[in-house]
Write an enzyme that holds these catalytic residues in place. Structure first.
Site, PDB file in Angstrom:
ATOM      1  CB  SER A   1      -0.917  -0.005   1.228  1.00 27.34           C
ATOM      2  OG  SER A   1      -0.152  -0.144   2.421  1.00 27.34           O
TER       3      SER A   1
ATOM      4  CG  ASN B   1      -3.478  -4.601  13.145  1.00 26.34           C
ATOM      5  OD1 ASN B   1      -2.985  -4.516  12.020  1.00 26.34           O
ATOM      6  ND2 ASN B   1      -3.820  -5.754  13.695  1.00 26.34           N
TER       7      ASN B   1
ATOM      8  CG  HIS C   1     -42.815  20.785 -11.181  1.00 27.81           C
ATOM      9  ND1 HIS C   1     -42.980  19.492 -10.736  1.00 27.81           N
ATOM     10  CD2 HIS C   1     -43.494  21.576 -10.300  1.00 27.81           C
ATOM     11  CE1 HIS C   1     -43.754  19.501  -9.648  1.00 27.81           C
ATOM     12  NE2 HIS C   1     -44.063  20.746  -9.355  1.00 27.81           N
TER      13      HIS C   1
ATOM     14  CB  SER D   1     -15.264  23.492 -29.240  1.00 28.44           C
ATOM     15  OG  SER D   1     -15.220  22.622 -30.344  1.00 28.44           O
TER      16      SER D   1
ATOM     17  CE  LYS E   1     -19.740  23.832 -27.797  1.00 27.71           C
ATOM     18  NZ  LYS E   1     -20.852  23.010 -27.535  1.00 27.71           N
TER      19      LYS E   1
ATOM     20  CD  GLU F   1     -20.188  20.211 -19.448  1.00 23.81           C
ATOM     21  OE1 GLU F   1     -20.991  19.707 -20.230  1.00 23.81           O
ATOM     22  OE2 GLU F   1     -19.141  20.761 -19.829  1.00 23.81           O
TER      23      GLU F   1
ATOM     24  CE1 TYR G   1      -5.835  -3.269   8.989  1.00 21.50           C
ATOM     25  CE2 TYR G   1      -4.955  -5.460   8.646  1.00 21.50           C
ATOM     26  CZ  TYR G   1      -5.132  -4.159   8.213  1.00 21.50           C
ATOM     27  OH  TYR G   1      -4.610  -3.767   7.015  1.00 21.50           O
TER      28      TYR G   1
ATOM     29  CD  GLN H   1      -2.847  -2.502   2.306  1.00 20.63           C
ATOM     30  OE1 GLN H   1      -2.109  -2.764   3.230  1.00 20.63           O
ATOM     31  NE2 GLN H   1      -2.670  -2.999   1.093  1.00 20.63           N
TER      32      GLN H   1
HETATM   33  N1  ARG Z   1      -0.816  -1.377   5.254  1.00 15.97           N
HETATM   34  C1  ARG Z   1      -1.742  -1.817   6.255  1.00 15.97           C
HETATM   35  C2  ARG Z   1      -3.065  -1.059   6.133  1.00 15.97           C
HETATM   36  O1  ARG Z   1      -3.077  -0.020   5.561  1.00 15.97           O
HETATM   37  C3  ARG Z   1      -1.168  -1.633   7.597  1.00 15.97           C
HETATM   38  C4  ARG Z   1      -1.720  -2.543   8.649  1.00 15.97           C
HETATM   39  C5  ARG Z   1      -1.388  -3.917   8.370  1.00 15.97           C
HETATM   40  N2  ARG Z   1      -1.517  -4.738   9.463  1.00 15.97           N
HETATM   41  C6  ARG Z   1      -1.414  -6.063   9.325  1.00 15.97           C
HETATM   42  N3  ARG Z   1      -1.491  -6.775  10.345  1.00 15.97           N
HETATM   43  N4  ARG Z   1      -1.253  -6.585   8.145  1.00 15.97           N
HETATM   44  O2  ARG Z   1      -4.106  -1.494   6.572  1.00 15.97           O
END
Ligand code: ARG
Length: 475
Positions: free
Chosen positions: A24, A111, A157, A278, A284, A291, A318, A323
């Site tokens: 991540s 966590n 309306h 445009s 235009k 939009e 968790y 994630q």
């Molecule tokens: N990258 C993880 C998240 O964003 C961090 C926590 C991961 N904890 C674990 N026990 N895998 O959720």
């Protein structure tokens, strides 16, 4: 043996595809400031409690600040192999300072760490968004004052209904954004809680002081249940709900600005700076920005529904599904910040064509209710007055005229209650002026709205300044 932080248990390295899928860091690196602030506070609490030594704390503090500087100068190479921002920072710290770095994760889990980072991240960005929201409110108040005399048809309306002040229309949107701000305050308060100390899920055997860590991070409270602390994503859902409603408001305004800038309406012209052309049709001038705000509302709703769906089947505590909480939230913050910012500029630079809105009103029946009210005030039951005016409108359509063009003779034929003062009552300005009921479109009522909105803005500014200050330590 695997190089990973948890390498001890494993015989071979993670498959490349699994590793890439699991990582991540490409997006959670946005929380590096929070991650470092959180680790500094955690380490300081560990030292206070005698869990690590003062020397270790010094090394950790120095090491973390050095890493922060490197990240900020673009010299820190985040590695996908280390999965997330938390392990990138920790691994690097341990490489730099050895055992002291390896002690940082005592009485902590990713966590509670990742949850704490996200809480802090939200708090800091809610504070930034608050400023943008206030600027958009001020732009609405500003444009409502600038065009205070412009009257335009009000619709129901999508059919012309009764004349309203343009200012009244703008202040309706200001009221929506001010309600959004109240929701944002709720989001801030929910984010302002520390999950640190929950560790993986059950708390810890160490004599930690979660309240002390929370204080160091300027959290006003900490979670009372460790399972809840690491599993809760309500504060994100609340934020996404706030953002969805706020985008919905901006989207409705977008829709009106788009319609109003058509040749058919011609009520407003957006500044060139907020319009596009445009590539083929030289004539235009397109309201692309409006939009896009309308279109991007869809993705913000999507992020809300996505996270609700991610969370709905998750057992405590968790689960890695969680994630998935970050990308949508980050994208929502970016989208909303852009939209609010652009709207503040676009509203303050647009031109309103009061001559055009007036011409439209002079050629329609938006004053018909006033004609019915006139008769009702003279004693005719409203329902009967409504019928008289309905007939008058039908008569006018057939004879290609408007109500104000009826002769006194014609009026008298419709009802003997009509006197010459009916011509005054049907004037567009008077239709507006006479709607002086609380919250109505009468100029005095609109001025009151502006006054009250400004008071609310100044209260909001104070709160936004407090938030900014409370989060400054993270920057
Ligand atoms: N990258 C993880 C998240 O964003 C961090 C926590 C991961 N904890 C674990 N026990 N895998 O959720």
């Amino acid at each position: 043996m695997s190089e990973m932080m948890w390498g001890g248990r494993f015989q071979k390295a993670e498959e490349r595809s699994a590793l890439d899928f699991n990582a991540s860091v490409s997006y959670d690196c946005r929380m590096y400031k929070e991650d470092i602030a959180g680790s500094l506070a955690h380490a300081s609490m560990l030292a206070d409690r005698g869990i690590i030594s003062k020397e270790d704390l010094e090394k950790i503090t120095g090491g973390l600040l050095k890493i922060k500087k490197e990240i900020e100068e673009g010299r820190f190479a985040f590695s996908v192999e280390l999965e997330d921002v938390h392990m990138n920072v920790e691994k690097r710290l341990t490489d730099d300072i050895g055992d002291a770095g390896a002690r940082l994760h005592t009485a902590r889990s990713r966590n509670d760490q990742c949850a704490a980072d996200l809480h802090m991240y939200m708090r800091r960005h809610i504070a930034k968004l608050a400023e943008k929201l206030i600027a958009a409110e001020e732009a609405l108040i500003g444009v409502s004052e600038k065009y205070k005399d412009v009257i335009l048809p009000g619709y129901t309306h999508m059919q012309r209904a009764q004349p309203v002040l343009f200012a009244h229309h703008m202040m309706a949107y200001c009221a929506m954004l001010q309600r959004d701000f109240e929701r944002l305050v709720g989001c801030y308060e929910m984010a302002d809680a520390s999950p640190l100390g929950a560790c993986a899920l059950a708390g810890t055997t160490y004599p930690t002081m979660p309240k002390e860590t929370a204080e160091k991070l300027h959290f006003s409270k900490c979670y009372g249940n460790s399972l809840d602390a690491v599993s809760d994503r309500d504060y994100l859902l609340q934020f996404l709900s706030f953002a969805s409603i706020c985008m919905m408001h901006l989207s409705r305004l977008s829709e009106e600005l788009i319609l109003w800038s058509t040749g058919e309406f011609g009520f407003i012209e957006l500044d060139d700076g907020y319009s596009t052309g445009s590539s083929i049709m030289p004539q235009k001038k397109n309201p692309d920005i409006c939009e896009l705000v309308r279109g991007k509302t869809g993705r913000v709703y999507g992020h809300l529904v996505a996270l609700l769906t991610v969370m709905k089947g998750l057992p405590l505590a968790y689960d890695k599904d969680m994630q998935e909480d970050k990308e949508g939230v980050f994208d929502t913050i970016d989208t909303l910040r852009f939209a609010l910012d652009i709207y503040a500029g676009m509203l303050s630079t647009m031109t309103v064509n009061g001559a055009r809105t007036r011409a439209v009103l002079e050629n329609d029946f938006s004053n018909a209710t006033d004609m019915a009210d006139y008769l009702a005030k003279k004693g005719l039951p409203f329902r009967r007055a409504h019928a008289v005016v309905g007939n008058a409108v039908a008569y006018c359509i057939e004879n290609r005229k408007v109500l104000l063009a009826l002769t006194m003779e014609e009026f008298k034929k419709m009802s003997p209650l009509f006197e010459t003062d009916i011509y005054e009552v049907l004037q567009i300005e008077n239709c507006v002026k006479n709607r002086d009921s609380y919250g109505g479109t009468g100029p005095e009522q609109v001025k009151r709205q502006q006054r009250e909105a400004k008071k609310i803005v100044s209260r909001q500014k104070k709160l936004a300044a407090e938030w900014k200050e409370a989060n400054a330590f993270i920057e």
